[in-house]
Scaffold this motif. Structure first.
Motif, PDB file in Angstrom:
ATOM      1  N   ALA A  40       0.821  -1.213   0.000  1.00 18.29           N
ATOM      2  CA  ALA A  40       0.000   0.000   0.000  1.00 18.29           C
ATOM      3  C   ALA A  40       0.852   1.259   0.000  1.00 18.29           C
ATOM      4  N   SER A  41       1.999   1.200   0.640  1.00 19.10           N
ATOM      5  CA  SER A  41       2.888   2.366   0.699  1.00 19.10           C
ATOM      6  C   SER A  41       3.408   2.782  -0.667  1.00 19.10           C
ATOM      7  N   GLU A  42       3.361   1.875  -1.656  1.00 18.26           N
ATOM      8  CA  GLU A  42       3.858   2.176  -2.994  1.00 18.26           C
ATOM      9  C   GLU A  42       2.808   2.841  -3.880  1.00 18.26           C
ATOM     10  N   ILE A  43       1.583   2.947  -3.392  1.00 15.36           N
ATOM     11  CA  ILE A  43       0.515   3.609  -4.144  1.00 15.36           C
ATOM     12  C   ILE A  43       0.636   5.119  -3.954  1.00 15.36           C
ATOM     13  N   ASP A  44       0.562   5.853  -5.054  1.00 14.86           N
ATOM     14  CA  ASP A  44       0.683   7.312  -5.008  1.00 14.86           C
ATOM     15  C   ASP A  44      -0.660   8.027  -5.029  1.00 14.86           C
ATOM     16  N   GLU A  45      -1.684   7.371  -5.557  1.00 22.94           N
ATOM     17  CA  GLU A  45      -2.994   8.015  -5.667  1.00 22.94           C
ATOM     18  C   GLU A  45      -4.076   6.942  -5.693  1.00 22.94           C
ATOM     19  N   ILE A  46      -5.260   7.302  -5.212  1.00 18.92           N
ATOM     20  CA  ILE A  46      -6.405   6.392  -5.178  1.00 18.92           C
ATOM     21  C   ILE A  46      -7.582   7.077  -5.868  1.00 18.92           C
ATOM     22  N   VAL A  47      -8.268   6.349  -6.742  1.00 27.16           N
ATOM     23  CA  VAL A  47      -9.476   6.864  -7.386  1.00 27.16           C
ATOM     24  C   VAL A  47     -10.591   5.840  -7.170  1.00 27.16           C
ATOM     25  N   VAL A  48     -11.695   6.299  -6.617  1.00 28.39           N
ATOM     26  CA  VAL A  48     -12.833   5.419  -6.331  1.00 28.39           C
ATOM     27  C   VAL A  48     -14.019   5.845  -7.187  1.00 28.39           C
ATOM     28  N   ALA A  49     -14.576   4.901  -7.931  1.00 33.24           N
ATOM     29  CA  ALA A  49     -15.780   5.142  -8.722  1.00 33.24           C
ATOM     30  C   ALA A  49     -17.001   4.691  -7.934  1.00 33.24           C
ATOM     31  N   HIS A  50     -17.957   5.613  -7.758  1.00 35.68           N
ATOM     32  CA  HIS A  50     -19.166   5.283  -6.979  1.00 35.68           C
ATOM     33  C   HIS A  50     -20.287   6.204  -7.449  1.00 35.68           C
ATOM     34  N   PHE A  51     -21.319   5.642  -8.031  1.00 34.49           N
ATOM     35  CA  PHE A  51     -22.446   6.437  -8.530  1.00 34.49           C
ATOM     36  C   PHE A  51     -23.317   6.928  -7.381  1.00 34.49           C
ATOM     37  N   ASN A  52     -23.746   6.049  -6.539  1.00 31.62           N
ATOM     38  CA  ASN A  52     -24.589   6.277  -5.371  1.00 31.62           C
ATOM     39  C   ASN A  52     -25.983   6.766  -5.758  1.00 31.62           C
ATOM     40  N   SER A  53     -26.212   8.063  -5.897  1.00 29.78           N
ATOM     41  CA  SER A  53     -27.526   8.621  -6.261  1.00 29.78           C
ATOM     42  C   SER A  53     -28.643   8.118  -5.348  1.00 29.78           C
ATOM     43  N   GLY A  54     -28.283   7.880  -4.066  1.00 28.17           N
ATOM     44  CA  GLY A  54     -29.286   7.436  -3.102  1.00 28.17           C
ATOM     45  C   GLY A  54     -29.221   5.974  -2.748  1.00 28.17           C
ATOM     46  N   PHE A  55     -28.369   5.199  -3.407  1.00 30.40           N
ATOM     47  CA  PHE A  55     -28.276   3.773  -3.093  1.00 30.40           C
ATOM     48  C   PHE A  55     -27.591   3.523  -1.750  1.00 30.40           C
ATOM     49  N   SER A  56     -26.753   4.453  -1.312  1.00 28.68           N
ATOM     50  CA  SER A  56     -26.020   4.254  -0.060  1.00 28.68           C
ATOM     51  C   SER A  56     -26.076   5.514   0.787  1.00 28.68           C
ATOM     52  N   HIS A  57     -26.336   5.339   2.084  1.00 28.44           N
ATOM     53  CA  HIS A  57     -26.285   6.477   2.996  1.00 28.44           C
ATOM     54  C   HIS A  57     -24.851   6.946   3.199  1.00 28.44           C
ATOM     55  N   GLN A  58     -23.906   6.043   3.019  1.00 30.17           N
ATOM     56  CA  GLN A  58     -22.486   6.391   3.139  1.00 30.17           C
ATOM     57  C   GLN A  58     -22.025   6.934   1.797  1.00 30.17           C
ATOM     58  N   SER A  59     -21.942   8.248   1.676  1.00 35.38           N
ATOM     59  CA  SER A  59     -21.548   8.855   0.416  1.00 35.38           C
ATOM     60  C   SER A  59     -20.036   8.865   0.250  1.00 35.38           C
ATOM     61  N   PHE A  60     -19.310   9.485   1.067  1.00 34.31           N
ATOM     62  CA  PHE A  60     -17.888   9.816   0.957  1.00 34.31           C
ATOM     63  C   PHE A  60     -17.032   8.566   0.717  1.00 34.31           C
ATOM     64  N   ALA A  61     -17.210   7.936  -0.467  1.00 35.78           N
ATOM     65  CA  ALA A  61     -16.560   6.650  -0.732  1.00 35.78           C
ATOM     66  C   ALA A  61     -15.041   6.748  -0.789  1.00 35.78           C
ATOM     67  N   ALA A  62     -14.524   7.878  -1.244  1.00 41.06           N
ATOM     68  CA  ALA A  62     -13.068   8.006  -1.336  1.00 41.06           C
ATOM     69  C   ALA A  62     -12.413   7.900   0.037  1.00 41.06           C
ATOM     70  N   GLY A  63     -13.122   8.377   1.069  1.00 40.42           N
ATOM     71  CA  GLY A  63     -12.566   8.293   2.409  1.00 40.42           C
ATOM     72  C   GLY A  63     -12.465   6.870   2.920  1.00 40.42           C
ATOM     73  N   LEU A  64     -13.294   5.977   2.389  1.00 43.20           N
ATOM     74  CA  LEU A  64     -13.273   4.588   2.837  1.00 43.20           C
ATOM     75  C   LEU A  64     -12.057   3.825   2.313  1.00 43.20           C
ATOM     76  N   ALA A  65     -11.464   4.308   1.226  1.00 42.23           N
ATOM     77  CA  ALA A  65     -10.341   3.580   0.622  1.00 42.23           C
ATOM     78  C   ALA A  65      -9.159   3.455   1.572  1.00 42.23           C
ATOM     79  N   LEU A  66      -8.995   4.407   2.476  1.00 44.96           N
ATOM     80  CA  LEU A  66      -7.864   4.352   3.409  1.00 44.96           C
ATOM     81  C   LEU A  66      -8.035   3.260   4.450  1.00 44.96           C
ATOM     82  N   GLN A  67      -9.240   2.675   4.535  1.00 41.93           N
ATOM     83  CA  GLN A  67      -9.452   1.559   5.448  1.00 41.93           C
ATOM     84  C   GLN A  67      -8.697   0.307   4.998  1.00 41.93           C
ATOM     85  N   VAL A  68      -8.198   0.312   3.783  1.00 37.86           N
ATOM     86  CA  VAL A  68      -7.442  -0.826   3.262  1.00 37.86           C
ATOM     87  C   VAL A  68      -6.151  -1.022   4.039  1.00 37.86           C
ATOM     88  N   SER A  69      -5.470   0.076   4.362  1.00 36.88           N
ATOM     89  CA  SER A  69      -4.187  -0.006   5.049  1.00 36.88           C
ATOM     90  C   SER A  69      -3.816   1.343   5.633  1.00 36.88           C
TER      91      SER A  69
END
Length: 389
Positions: A40-69
């Motif tokens: 994970a330390s070798e990754i320089d940038e993260i891009v998350v694709a998420h349409f949502n439009s009401g499908f999920s109460h958790q919007s801020f999907a990019a913030g969840l990516a850091l839960q990986v490591s």
């Protein structure tokens, strides 16, 4: 500095009870990093694709990516959205970061959790990808819009119900061999062609078998520049990558021409220095069977109004001259919106590396075409992929 896919992952698509947006992201990203052989330390940038439009109460999907490591802490992470083409939008943002020299390795994740939403709310959420001023009252949600497109096509070129059923049957047959597909059953032409209690009309001339299902799922990939790609166990490069945006109101264009799709393919072919005949297979956006039919024409496989020839002559079957949707497409694989574009690129990379599952693998492919569409041919992304390592 060109970008290459050096690792990937793909969750099964379907109904994931107990899973969340977070667990889908973490599972897909963790597996993609391992497949790429990177920390994970070798990754320089993260891009998350998420349409949502009401499908999920958790919007801020990019913030969840850091839960990986914890090693992703303080890395730039962005969520992108371009309707059903959100996944390809994320892939293209990753490509640009590498080509600009701002990143050596980019983690791209596409994700959607749709099955927690029920009934009419699904259609309303999907209508957010339409021009609400004109389309907000369409019955049947997005199926209603594509039902209108199908009827307009039938009015101009004649009833194409046979061709649509052949496309559905082809994609369901292909999906049997895709272990990540939501619907792994060969339904056969007769079932797809016949209106019945199990296959009712949904909108206009479209039956249930003409419509992709509501899905949960995620797919992820690691994009790398030349230096990392040369050291990787595998590398699939982008010969061409084009994005074309068309008018959102269908009243401003001919909705059955998919001109944005045609232009995206033209630009991708020009970048790659190849033609349609050079492709070994295509993964295309069959959110509805009428979309695949019109895309045959937009990519140049047939003249306008003659897309039915391609399926009736067997050109797009697994043993045809241009297999289309060997994965089963969105029709059988499922369509978790934010994940779809990433999935299409991942499964194409598998094909080019010769590691697609038995029965799904195209023999000795050299070039892959990918077309991912957002809205009613509004966001149009075309990619030409080839294995470079």
């Amino acid at each position: 500095m060109p970008a290459s896919i050096i690792g990937w992952s793909h969750t099964p698509f379907g109904k994931h009870d107990g899973a969340s947006l977070e667990t889908l992201i973490v599972d897909a990203a963790t597996e993609a990093l391992a497949h790429a052989g990177l920390q994970a330390s070798e990754i320089d940038e993260i891009v998350v694709a998420h349409f949502n439009s009401g499908f999920s109460h958790q919007s801020f999907a990019a913030g969840l990516a850091l839960q990986v490591s914890p090693d992703l802490r303080f890395k730039p992470a962005t969520r992108v959205e371009n309707a059903c083409a959100s996944g390809s939008a994320a892939v293209h943002q990753g490509i640009r970061a590498i080509e600009a020299g701002r990143a050596r390795a980019v983690l791209v994740v596409g994700v959607e959790k749709m099955t927690d939403t029920r009934g009419e709310a699904v259609g309303q959420n999907l209508l957010g990808a339409s021009y609400i001023v004109e389309d907000g009252q369409v019955r049947g949600g997005f199926a209603g819009l594509f039902g209108q497109i199908a009827q307009a096509y039938f009015d101009r070129y004649g009833d194409q119900s046979d061709a649509l059923a052949m496309i559905a049957a082809k994609n369901h047959r292909n999906g049997v061999n895709n272990p990540w597909a939501q619907l792994r059953k060969d339904l056969g032409y007769e079932f797809c062609r016949t209106e019945s209690e199990r296959n009712p009309l949904v909108a206009g001339p479209l039956k249930r078998t003409d419509c992709s299902p509501v899905s949960d799922g995620a797919a992820a990939m690691v994009l790398a520049g030349d230096e990392l790609a040369r050291r990787s166990a595998r590398a699939v490069g982008f010969r061409g990558a084009a994005h074309v945006q068309d008018f959102m109101p269908m009243s401003r264009r001919d909705p059955i021409l998919f001109e944005g799709c045609a232009e995206a393919w033209r630009q991708a072919f020009d970048q790659a220095g190849v033609a349609l005949d050079d492709l070994s297979f295509v993964e295309t956006h069959d959110c509805f069977t009428i979309a695949e039919l019109i895309e045959y024409e937009a990519m140049g496989l047939t003249p306008r109004g003659q897309g039915a020839v391609a399926i009736k002559e067997g050109w797009t079957q697994m043993d045809g001259k241009l297999p289309i949707n060997p994965s089963g497409g969105l029709k059988a694989k499922g369509h978790p919106i934010g994940a779809t574009g990433v999935s299409m690129h991942v499964l194409s990379a598998m094909q080019l590396c010769g590691v697609a599952p038995d029965g799904m693998q195209v023999p000795s492919p050299s070039l892959a075409g990918v077309f991912n569409m957002g809205g009613t041919a509004v966001a149009n992304y075309a990619s030409i992929l080839e294995r470079t390592r």
